[in-house]
Design a protein around this motif. Structure first.
Motif, mmCIF file in Angstrom:
data_model
loop_
_atom_site.group_PDB
_atom_site.id
_atom_site.type_symbol
_atom_site.label_atom_id
_atom_site.label_comp_id
_atom_site.label_asym_id
_atom_site.label_seq_id
_atom_site.Cartn_x
_atom_site.Cartn_y
_atom_site.Cartn_z
ATOM 1 N N SER A 88 -6.029 9.903 0.541
ATOM 2 C CA SER A 88 -6.762 9.483 1.729
ATOM 3 C C SER A 88 -5.840 9.412 2.942
ATOM 4 O O SER A 88 -4.688 8.983 2.830
ATOM 5 C CB SER A 88 -7.397 8.108 1.486
ATOM 6 N N SER A 124 -6.188 5.773 -2.586
ATOM 7 C CA SER A 124 -4.983 5.112 -2.071
ATOM 8 C C SER A 124 -4.397 4.245 -3.185
ATOM 9 O O SER A 124 -5.102 3.835 -4.103
ATOM 10 C CB SER A 124 -5.311 4.207 -0.877
ATOM 11 N N VAL A 133 0.846 -1.194 0.000
ATOM 12 C CA VAL A 133 0.000 0.000 0.000
ATOM 13 C C VAL A 133 0.881 1.244 0.000
ATOM 14 O O VAL A 133 2.042 1.205 0.421
ATOM 15 C CB VAL A 133 -0.949 0.044 1.227
ATOM 16 N N PRO A 173 -10.006 2.095 -0.192
ATOM 17 C CA PRO A 173 -9.048 3.203 -0.320
ATOM 18 C C PRO A 173 -9.228 4.299 0.716
ATOM 19 O O PRO A 173 -8.379 5.193 0.820
ATOM 20 C CB PRO A 173 -9.320 3.725 -1.728
ATOM 21 N N THR A 174 -10.313 4.273 1.452
ATOM 22 C CA THR A 174 -10.580 5.326 2.441
ATOM 23 C C THR A 174 -10.890 4.688 3.788
ATOM 24 O O THR A 174 -10.707 3.490 3.975
ATOM 25 C CB THR A 174 -11.796 6.161 2.005
ATOM 26 N N THR A 199 -6.313 3.915 4.875
ATOM 27 C CA THR A 199 -6.497 2.833 3.913
ATOM 28 C C THR A 199 -6.800 1.580 4.713
ATOM 29 O O THR A 199 -6.218 1.372 5.781
ATOM 30 C CB THR A 199 -5.206 2.627 3.094
#
Lengths: 275, 430
Positions: B161, B244, B156, B233-234, B164
């Motif tokens: 954001s 992300s 990642v 992603p958030t 994650t």
């Protein structure tokens, strides 16, 4: 640090490493790639190709992963910019970039670790980098411009040896004047062209048995007559030069006065620059 | 107190050796001979590793991997020789998050491929939640075999954001078997297990260019249920609109995660090393310093190292170290097996120093130290007459069972019976 650095290993030498394979992007008859590590320092003995204004590369495939931390390029190179890369899959995927350097055009005092390396007093170039271990190495020389192509006289890449302070006396500038001379009957000397050739001795004094165990490998290469880059002081890499051993018996041994191995390795500068 | 000297050392190997002496394996105390003493390293597939710059690299078939791991204490990357067992990776599309297998859980978002990835390519994805009404997530089914704990991993990188999330969710049972919440501060992650989720975060590895690889265990996985790898992603707030970066989702039918396996590496083959060992059985010591990455998986089967025993591991006389609820050594002479063991279970990524000494009468003793701490010495046990010869003249590293070991240093020596402090003194001197 002010320690000497010795480079004897050369991963591009198929004499030292018989299973290594050199693959240039191109080479011309008489200027083949193997010439970068054949020990000759004549500018006529070099690697270059035919095509102008293209990127040149020279890859060395090693028989096993090997570590390297110093690169040295012999005088007479035509190579304004040099990229060193490593790979473990023969450059099938993005390579491990070590550096991408525009080589200095003038010699000036500098550390062997300096970002751009150091051009030595005799016109070589040397640089130490953080140690890498990989199965394949490669230099790339980007296209130089219309009508131009690179040329490499000598190239060494390998793991250096820093033996610690050398025993005194050590004078890297001690030299002999190599010249043919004939005295006339009036006592005048008739001389040919004179060359200053450095000669001397590296005095080692190991500080442990393990010290000697590591040094034996490097000394063994030197003992077989292979050229060695001597950097007398890593803070003054511009004073580096290339030497080979002198024929007489020498080596490290134990003396009555000191427990661990010590001794002298006499050297003579290899094919000094004529001027 | 026995003191190790160079003449006692038969061979050395490992990442530390490569950095100091130039190759992964050397005879004796130094690279004394130009006529070299070489390893035979085999692995019938490519494999990945991390170079000293922190970036991903690929090693070709049979090529050893010089893997660099960050030392949390010094902050510096240190060299290891990555040795791993066979691993089949289970996420069907580990990189292509735009593939049909990755379905949208809810809401609206975008998946933008072609992003710079940790291997110097452009296979990463930027996944964005563009919908302020729902939590946008994508998921893909992972088909496990057998119930229990499973290794998982993913790369990642911070996008816009501040948070994650990654989960392995049993959608049949409605339970997160693994869940990690990543909170970003200037691109640096802080990780925590998502509330209510199972599993554990084993390591967060820094890779180059802002990438981090999160490795963990998913616990209580039920293979017959539907298990989804879910990327969020958030945070889990519907109104969040942010993105992300993701790359390289992996899962295995094994307790612990291993090195990264991309779409061209569904099965990473067993890694095996054979070193020449033409020495007769006698009093010896074997010191091994390595990272604990999952040797405990495959209890009793793995061979960390072995002397003799032939390529199939069945020959005798042989001497080896295995893990069977604890590390221990076995001396097998014609089926008469004696053993010395050492208590203590290393945690994932511990730096393990394991010293085995064997006296001339076959008496063996193990010493274990974790992360440079005080050594614990096992009970000496297992004297038996040493054989005249080992079953073959090889020293094997890994090659059997579930060995997952980045190897820092191996020292095999003869004659003396050193303590761990003796070995450490020798290493410091050399």
């Amino acid at each position: 640090m002010s320690d000497p650095v010795l480079l004897i290993e050369n991963h591009l030498s198929i004499t030292q490493f018989g299973l290594h394979v050199l693959t240039p992007s191109e080479e011309a008859t008489g200027t083949e790639a193997y010439r970068v590590a054949d020990g000759r320092r004549s500018p006529l003995d070099r690697w270059t190709g035919v095509t102008l204004n293209v990127e040149y590369s020279l890859k060395w495939a090693m028989d096993r992963p090997r570590a390297a931390d110093v690169i040295w390029c012999d005088r007479g190179y035509v190579c304004p910019r040099l990229i060193l890369e490593y790979s473990d899959d023969n450059f099938a995927t993005p390579a491990q970039a070590v550096f991408d350097i525009t080589l200095p055009t003038a010699s000036m005092p500098g550390s062997i670790d300096s970002a751009f390396g150091v051009r030595t007093e005799e016109g070589c170039w040397i640089k130490r980098f953080p140690v890498r271990t990989a199965s394949y190495g490669r230099i790339r020389i980007p296209a130089m411009g219309a009508g131009l192509k690179p040329s490499i006289v000598g190239l060494m890449v390998g793991l250096s040896w820093t033996p610690g302070p050398l025993r005194r006396p050590f004078g890297p500038d001690r030299n002999a004047l190599v010249v043919n001379e004939t005295p006339t009957d009036s006592g005048w000397l008739g001389r040919g062209r004179a060359v200053k050739r450095r000669e001397g001795s590296l005095g080692f004094m190991t500080t442990s048995e393990c010290d000697y165990a590591l040094g034996r490998y490097h000394i063994d290469h030197f003992d077989r007559g292979r050229p060695m880059v001597i950097v007398p002081n890593d803070e003054q890499a511009e004073r580096s030069f290339v030497a080979v051993r002198q024929p007489p018996v020498h080596g490290l041994s134990r003396e009555p006065s000191y427990y661990y191995e010590q001794g002298e390795l006499p050297y003579v500068e290899w094919e000094p620059r004529r001027r | 107190m026995p003191e190790i000297r160079p003449q006692h050392v038969l061979l050395q190997a490992g990442g530390e050796i490569a950095a100091r002496f130039g190759a992964f394996v050397i005879p004796g105390a130094g690279r004394q001979l130009i006529e070299e003493f070489k390893e035979a390293h085999t692995r019938a597939s490519i494999a990945t590793f991390q170079n000293r710059d922190g970036r991903g690299q690929v090693a070709a078939v049979d090529k050893p991997r010089p893997h660099w791991i960050r030392n949390a204490g010094s902050g510096l990357f240190e060299p290891y020789w990555w040795l791993e067992s066979l691993r089949a990776q289970l996420v069907p599309d580990p990189e292509n998050f735009g593939a049909a297998g990755w379905t949208t859980v809810a809401g609206t978002g975008t998946r933008t491929g072609g992003q710079a990835d940790p291997f110097g390519g452009t296979s990463a994805y930027l996944i964005a939640d563009t919908d302020a009404a729902n939590v946008f997530q994508i998921q893909e089914i992972v088909a496990f075999t057998g119930d229990g704990t499973k290794g998982v991993a993913i790369f990642v990188k911070a996008g816009s954001s501040g948070e994650t999330n990654v989960r392995l969710r049993d959608t049949t049972a409605g339970a997160d078997r693994f869940g990690v919440k990543v909170t970003w501060t200037a691109g640096v992650p802080t990780t925590a297990v998502i509330g209510g989720a199972g599993g554990a975060i084993l390591a967060v590895e820094p890779w180059g260019n802002g990438w981090y690889r999160i490795l963990g265990n998913a616990t209580g996985v039920v293979a017959a249920n539907t298990n989804q790898f879910i990327l969020t992603p958030t945070n889990f707030t519907a109104s969040s609109v942010a993105d992300s970066y993701f790359f390289g989702a992996n899962a295995w039918n094994a307790l612990y995660p291993s090195s990264y396996q991309g779409p061209t590496l569904a099965t990473k083959q067993l890694e095996s090393v054979v070193l020449p060992f033409p020495y007769a059985p006698e009093a010896l010591f074997v010191y091994m310093k390595f990272r604990e990455r999952g040797n405990a998986d495959g209890v009793g089967v793995s061979r960390l190292w072995r002397i003799g025993s032939n390529a199939d591991g069945l020959g005798t006389p042989a001497l080896y170290v295995t893990y069977n609820t604890q590390y221990g050594t076995r001396l097998n002479v014609g089926g008469n097996i004696t053993s010395g063991v050492i208590a203590g279970t290393p945690a994932y990524d511990d730096i393990v120093e394991l010293l085995v000494t064997m006296a001339a009468n076959g008496l063996m003793q193990c010493t274990l130290a974790l992360n440079g701490g005080a050594p614990s010495v096992g009970t000496a046990a297992g004297a038996q007459t040493l054989p005249a010869a080992w079953s073959d003249a090889n020293f094997y590293l890994a090659g059997m069972g579930a060995v997952l070991t980045p190897l820092a240093r191996l020292i095999v020596g003869r004659s003396v019976q050193p303590s761990l402090a003796d070995v450490q003194s020798y290493i410091a001197a050399s």
